[in-house]
Design an enzyme around this catalytic site. Structure first.
Site, mmCIF file in Angstrom:
data_model
loop_
_atom_site.group_PDB
_atom_site.id
_atom_site.type_symbol
_atom_site.label_atom_id
_atom_site.label_comp_id
_atom_site.label_asym_id
_atom_site.label_seq_id
_atom_site.Cartn_x
_atom_site.Cartn_y
_atom_site.Cartn_z
ATOM 1 N N ASN A 213 50.207 34.592 37.330
ATOM 2 C CA ASN A 213 50.418 33.664 36.208
ATOM 3 C C ASN A 213 51.841 33.153 36.401
ATOM 4 O OD1 ASN A 213 47.859 34.155 35.102
ATOM 5 N ND2 ASN A 213 48.609 36.038 34.168
ATOM 6 N N LYS A 290 46.984 31.129 41.756
ATOM 7 C CA LYS A 290 45.926 31.287 40.759
ATOM 8 C C LYS A 290 45.798 29.923 40.101
ATOM 9 C CE LYS A 290 44.959 33.700 36.362
ATOM 10 N NZ LYS A 290 45.313 34.858 35.507
ATOM 11 N N GLU A 294 41.817 31.226 33.723
ATOM 12 C CA GLU A 294 42.459 31.748 32.515
ATOM 13 C C GLU A 294 43.610 30.850 32.048
ATOM 14 O OE1 GLU A 294 43.423 35.827 33.580
ATOM 15 O OE2 GLU A 294 41.435 36.468 32.937
ATOM 16 N N ARG A 327 43.279 32.218 45.101
ATOM 17 C CA ARG A 327 42.459 33.246 44.453
ATOM 18 C C ARG A 327 41.110 32.702 43.983
ATOM 19 N NH1 ARG A 327 44.606 35.725 39.851
ATOM 20 N NH2 ARG A 327 44.205 37.881 40.404
ATOM 21 N N ASP A 368 36.297 42.194 37.078
ATOM 22 C CA ASP A 368 37.759 42.283 37.023
ATOM 23 C C ASP A 368 38.273 43.715 37.112
ATOM 24 O OD1 ASP A 368 40.383 41.793 36.691
ATOM 25 O OD2 ASP A 368 40.290 41.209 34.596
ATOM 26 N N GLU A 390 41.341 41.546 47.101
ATOM 27 C CA GLU A 390 42.439 41.875 46.184
ATOM 28 C C GLU A 390 42.051 43.157 45.466
ATOM 29 O OE1 GLU A 390 44.103 38.652 43.744
ATOM 30 O OE2 GLU A 390 44.098 40.007 42.031
ATOM 31 N N GLU A 396 45.079 48.954 35.663
ATOM 32 C CA GLU A 396 44.933 48.214 34.406
ATOM 33 C C GLU A 396 43.809 48.773 33.536
ATOM 34 O OE1 GLU A 396 44.412 43.997 34.923
ATOM 35 O OE2 GLU A 396 43.821 43.699 32.839
ATOM 36 N N HIS A 524 33.678 46.507 31.300
ATOM 37 C CA HIS A 524 34.338 45.602 30.360
ATOM 38 C C HIS A 524 34.067 45.969 28.903
ATOM 39 C CE1 HIS A 524 36.295 41.982 28.941
ATOM 40 N NE2 HIS A 524 36.543 41.611 30.177
HETATM 41 C C1 BDP Z 1 43.167 40.381 34.621
HETATM 42 C C2 BDP Z 1 44.412 40.699 33.877
HETATM 43 C C3 BDP Z 1 45.332 39.522 33.707
HETATM 44 C C4 BDP Z 1 45.522 38.847 35.044
HETATM 45 C C5 BDP Z 1 44.186 38.433 35.613
HETATM 46 C C6 BDP Z 1 44.276 37.877 37.010
HETATM 47 O O1 BDP Z 1 44.050 41.213 32.621
HETATM 48 O O2 BDP Z 1 46.532 39.996 33.164
HETATM 49 O O3 BDP Z 1 46.344 37.735 34.930
HETATM 50 O O4 BDP Z 1 43.363 39.548 35.713
HETATM 51 O O5 BDP Z 1 43.973 38.623 37.948
HETATM 52 O O6 BDP Z 1 42.735 41.580 35.172
HETATM 53 O O7 BDP Z 1 44.618 36.723 37.202
#
Ligand code: BDP
Length: 707
Positions: A213, A290, A294, A327, A368, A390, A396, A524
């Site tokens: 990000n 990225k 999101e 990505r 994820d 990746e 997390e 999830h």
């Molecule tokens: C998720 C995370 C987020 C990341 C996103 C990503 O919660 O913080 O920015 O993936 O990989 O797992 O871009």
């Protein structure tokens, strides 16, 4: 000693005590170089290694050979208690197979006997030096030094730091970012060197310094000076710097009205900016991006494809030898389709459309970084594009730096999975190392779990994940058990009474976390935002695919996401050989069952027990396993240092209560659908459902939503 004299000594005494107390604070990671405890072995090593010779292509000193010498001198002094000379010579040996990073060790039993480290390039000598030290640290027989040679299977072995310029680490639970952007470039923290040493010791050769990000500021000139300062420290250790590129940078810092990748002014901007980066960092690795994910900007903002975006950056990097790592973690709430399918839907058709210096970086699973995911269907679906997996070293969704979860078994599960894309044996590992589709470049990324905590990773045992990632990136054929044992020997001791319990815990731990959080293919169902605890009841979030109910689909009939032809048909994205197995509830491995199938509560599973009982027993097993570790960990008293002993003991206590929280919250919630009693052996919840549902965990580290 008279009183005043004693007083004068006090500060010294204090330092002595303090430094003793800090001796096992974890800072040294697996590079502790303690005196070899086994005396006969130490003598044998001392007799074998009177000198180390570094044989390089030109035999001249370089910052990398200096790093190798410094490491060997310090390491051998610690391990053998002797000063050992390290000399340089021009190699007369033929080129080693395996490329730039290859090395070979030879034990020359002359008088005096010595070890020769040969390599094609200086960096290979450094890898050979660490291999020599590792042999001694892990108490291998001396004879093994002879003809020990190795070369990595993957070329780019990268850490991805999700570090912001303000030092907040997204999903990081081990303190702040290691990079002190404010005091760079003037202040060079010695820790930067130790970071590079740690990376090189496990074969990592690249680091993406900034969060996916991304913040465009890192590409501005003052920040490039800071980046260059870090790159200068890392260079002797073979660690190349990469940066995340915010797609809207041409607008944000370039003053252009658009970031459209097909706009000539935008293309020119990226070329000029990239050339500037290479003036600061001549061996700059490239950009990680990225985009359109999101909320991040990307080429689709201008009606362009991911390939258009990636290629514009790739063209800017190509003249300098850099790469784009783009990505594939994309999903859109506007797309009504199953989130698990969206990456293949978007990226599959782009195969063959990327420039040669573009990698597509794919998370191990399609959702994820869940505690368990079947392998991502993109592996095997883009034969013309080099894919970089990746993996997430930062836990997390597996308890961050508070819970023990050794991740090598999880990564191996993905790497060893057979995609069947080019017939049986086309495992993910062989797809990504380039052997299946004959790609000449290859890459692998691990989202780092490092931070400013003194021990780097918060949980003393979480360093094993950093280590394991490096070792697997170098050689994906290593077993989890071998890696766990190596790490334990290097980090704690070569004593059997230490190795056995710790490696057993490590190897079981990921499955334990799966058991008490998301067993049988559940995924999830964590709490929103911090992702640390349970949240199966989360039904409203920013978007449907951020809720838990979207994924578990619990109802009066049963549980699980139907991804077969009667449901989202995500299984159709796998090769037919794989789809046949995942798609049939009788053949589907139970560990993935609820990922692919909606299963009635009363359907008997392999054990003969109904689904409901089986789930409940998995949750309980997770709790029981943590309790068993507590016992075996406490039995290490007297065998390992008190500092790490008590720290881990306290963390395990916390893990036990967190495991109970997961078990109770999830079972109480799912019970509202199953309407069945808990089977024998499962402890009743400590609190009513409302307690778990209403519980607010505040200020969990690394949660970007709560600063
Ligand atoms: C998720 C995370 C987020 C990341 C996103 C990503 O919660 O913080 O920015 O993936 O990989 O797992 O871009």
């Amino acid at each position: 000693m008279k009183f005043p004299a004693l007083l004068r000594c006090l500060p010294l005494l204090f330092i002595a005590i303090a430094s003793h107390a800090r001796a096992e604070d974890g800072y040294r990671l697996w590079l502790r170089y303690e005196l070899v405890a086994d005396e006969p072995l130490r003598t044998a090593y001392s007799q074998a290694i009177n000198r180390v010779v570094l044989a390089t292509a030109n035999g001249t000193e370089s910052p990398t050979t200096t790093a190798a010498r410094t490491e060997l001198v310090a390491g051998l002094r610690g391990l053998l208690g002797r000063e050992i000379a390290v000399d340089l010579t021009k190699s007369t040996a033929p080129t080693l197979p395996g490329g730039d990073d290859a090395y070979a060790l030879r034990l020359e039993r002359g008088k005096p006997s010595q070890v020769v480290i040969t390599a094609n390039r200086d960096i290979g000598v450094l890898y050979g030096a660490f291999a020599l030290l590792r042999q001694i640290q892990t108490a291998r027989p001396v004879a093994q030094l002879d003809h020990l040679s190795d070369a990595p299977r993957i070329k780019r072995r990268l850490l991805n730091h999700w570090d912001n310029l303000n030092r907040f680490v997204e999903r990081g639970a081990a303190g702040f970012s290691l990079w002190n952007w404010f005091t760079l470039p003037e202040v060079i923290d010695p820790r930067y060197t130790d970071y590079a040493r740690a990376c090189a010791s496990i074969g990592l050769n690249g680091t993406v310094l900034t969060n996916v990000n991304a913040n465009a500021t890192v590409l501005t000139t003052p920040y490039l000076e800071k980046v260059a300062a870090l790159a200068n420290v890392f260079r002797p250790y073979g660690v190349r710097v990469y940066l995340t590129a915010r797609f809207s940078s041409p607008k944000e810092i370039g003053g252009l009205p658009t970031a459209d990748p097909l706009d000539p002014a935008v293309q020119a901007w990226w070329k000029t900016k990239t050339a500037e980066i290479y003036r600061y960092v001549p061996d700059f690795g490239g950009f990680l991006v990225k985009a359109n994910s999101e909320g991040q900007p990307g080429p689709q903002d201008y009606g362009r494809t991911h390939a258009d975006g990636a290629n514009t950056l790739a063209d800017a990097l190509a003249p300098h030898g850099g790469v784009v790592i783009w990505r594939a973690f994309v999903y859109s709430h506007e797309a009504p389709d199953d989130r698990a399918k969206q990456a293949v839907t978007e990226f599959g058709p782009l195969d063959g459309k990327f420039r040669a210096n573009v990698f597509v970086q794919v998370k191990n699973g399609a959702i994820d970084f869940m505690p368990r995911e079947p392998f991502h269907p993109l592996f095997g679906a883009m034969p013309r594009t080099p894919l970089a997996p990746e993996l997430q070293i930062a836990q997390e969704y597996l308890g961050g730096s508070t819970q023990l979860a050794f991740l090598a078994p999880m990564w191996k599960e993905t790497l060893d999975a057979d995609t069947f894309c080019a017939g049986a044996g086309s495992t993910v590992a062989h797809v990504i190392d380039g052997s299946v589709d004959r790609h000449s470049d290859s890459a692998i990324a691990g989202v780092a779990n490092t931070g400013t905590d003194r021990n780097w990773t918060g949980h003393p045992l979480a360093a094993a994940n950093w280590f394991a990632f490096g070792r697997l990136a170098w050689d994906h054929s290593l077993t989890s058990a071998a890696i766990a044992e190596e790490w334990t020997r290097m980090t704690f001791s070569n004593e059997t009474a230490v190795i056995h319990p710790i490696t057993e815990m490590l190897l079981a731990s990921r499955e334990t976390v799966v058991n008490y959080s998301m067993p049988l293919g559940l995924h999830h169902i964590m709490a929103e935002g911090h992702h640390y605890g349970p949240g199966p009841w989360v039904a409203e979030a920013g978007r449907a695919d951020w809720t838990s109910v979207y994924y578990h689909r619990a109802d009066a009939n049963g549980l699980g996401f139907d991804r077969t032809a009667t449901g989202s048909n995500a299984i159709s994205q796998y090769h037919p050989e794989v789809a046949k197995i995942f798609g049939d509830p009788k053949l589907c491995p139970e560990k993935y069952l609820l990922w692919f199938h909606h299963v009635p509560w009363d359907r008997p599973l392999a054990s003969g027990r109904p689904l409901w009982d089986e789930i409940a027993l998995h949750y309980q097993a997770g709790v029981d396993e943590v309790r068993a570790w507590q016992k075996s960990w406490n039995a290490l008293a007297g065998h390992i240092d008190n500092e790490r002993l008590t720290h881990v003991a306290a963390l395990l206590k916390r893990q036990e209560s967190d495991a109970c929280f997961w078990r109770d919250g999830c079972l109480l919630y799912f019970q509202t659908f199953s309407k069945r009693p808990l089977p024998a052996g499962v402890e009743p919840a400590y609190q009513p459902l409302e307690y778990y549902r209403d519980f607010r965990l505040r200020y969990y580290p690394g949660n970007p939503g709560e600063k």
